[in-house]
Enzyme design. Structure first.
Site, PDB file in Angstrom:
ATOM      1  N   ASP A  30      -3.448  -0.464  -7.693  1.00 59.51           N
ATOM      2  CA  ASP A  30      -3.367  -1.612  -6.990  1.00 59.51           C
ATOM      3  C   ASP A  30      -4.852  -2.551  -7.241  1.00 59.51           C
ATOM      4  OD1 ASP A  30      -4.372  -3.427  -4.423  1.00 59.51           O
ATOM      5  OD2 ASP A  30      -2.049  -2.363  -3.422  1.00 59.51           O
ATOM      6  N   GLU A  95       1.939  -9.023   1.233  1.00 54.68           N
ATOM      7  CA  GLU A  95       1.971  -9.779   1.256  1.00 54.68           C
ATOM      8  C   GLU A  95       2.229 -10.136   0.143  1.00 54.68           C
ATOM      9  OE1 GLU A  95      -3.054  -9.026   0.001  1.00 54.68           O
ATOM     10  OE2 GLU A  95      -3.151  -8.299   2.120  1.00 54.68           O
ATOM     11  N   HIS A 100       7.869  -2.757  -2.282  1.00 55.25           N
ATOM     12  CA  HIS A 100       7.075  -2.077  -2.908  1.00 55.25           C
ATOM     13  C   HIS A 100       6.416  -0.947  -1.258  1.00 55.25           C
ATOM     14  CE1 HIS A 100       3.807  -4.947  -1.221  1.00 55.25           C
ATOM     15  NE2 HIS A 100       3.193  -4.712  -1.362  1.00 55.25           N
ATOM     16  N   HIS A 102       3.112   1.373  -0.981  1.00 53.92           N
ATOM     17  CA  HIS A 102       1.571   1.651  -1.277  1.00 53.92           C
ATOM     18  C   HIS A 102       1.845   3.757  -0.823  1.00 53.92           C
ATOM     19  CE1 HIS A 102       0.326  -1.791  -0.394  1.00 53.92           C
ATOM     20  NE2 HIS A 102       0.957  -2.221   0.248  1.00 53.92           N
TER      21      HIS A 102
END
Length: 113
Positions: A30, A95, A100, A102
């Site tokens: 990230d 966002e 996805h 994390h």
């Protein structure tokens, strides 16, 4: 999909530090980490969010979690523990509108990837 930042990473149009990749998913660092280890596990098929998962996407969703497990092992945090988080929609903190996961951890024994 064309302007999706994750799709651009998948097409190698945007550089990223890839940690893991197979035929269905990719994992990379990230750019704005919230933990010592903060990686994103992303399906190669564009799915905007959890709300957009279809019945035929069951295998891809399973691949996301298997890949997260593999990435945690690569990062050296599988034994100490880690968090998996999926933000859904703007109100849920999403966002980038490409599904996805994390993967966050490394607060204990940080291993630099």
């Amino acid at each position: 999909m064309e302007n999706c930042v994750f799709c651009k990473i998948l097409r190698k149009e945007i550089p990223s530090e890839i940690i893991y990749e197979n035929k269905k998913v990719i994992a990379f660092k990230d750019l704005s980490p919230k933990a010592p280890v903060h990686l994103l596990v992303v399906p190669k098929k564009h799915i905007a969010s959890v709300n957009d998962i279809k019945e035929e996407d069951k295998e891809i969703v399973g691949e996301l979690f298997l890949a997260a497990r593999n990435v945690a092992k690569i990062a050296g945090i599988q034994d100490e523990g880690y968090k998996l988080a999926i933000n859904v929609g703007e109100g849920g903190g999403q966002e980038v509108f490409h599904l996805h996961v994390h993967l966050l951890g490394g607060w204990k024994n940080v291993k630099k990837l």
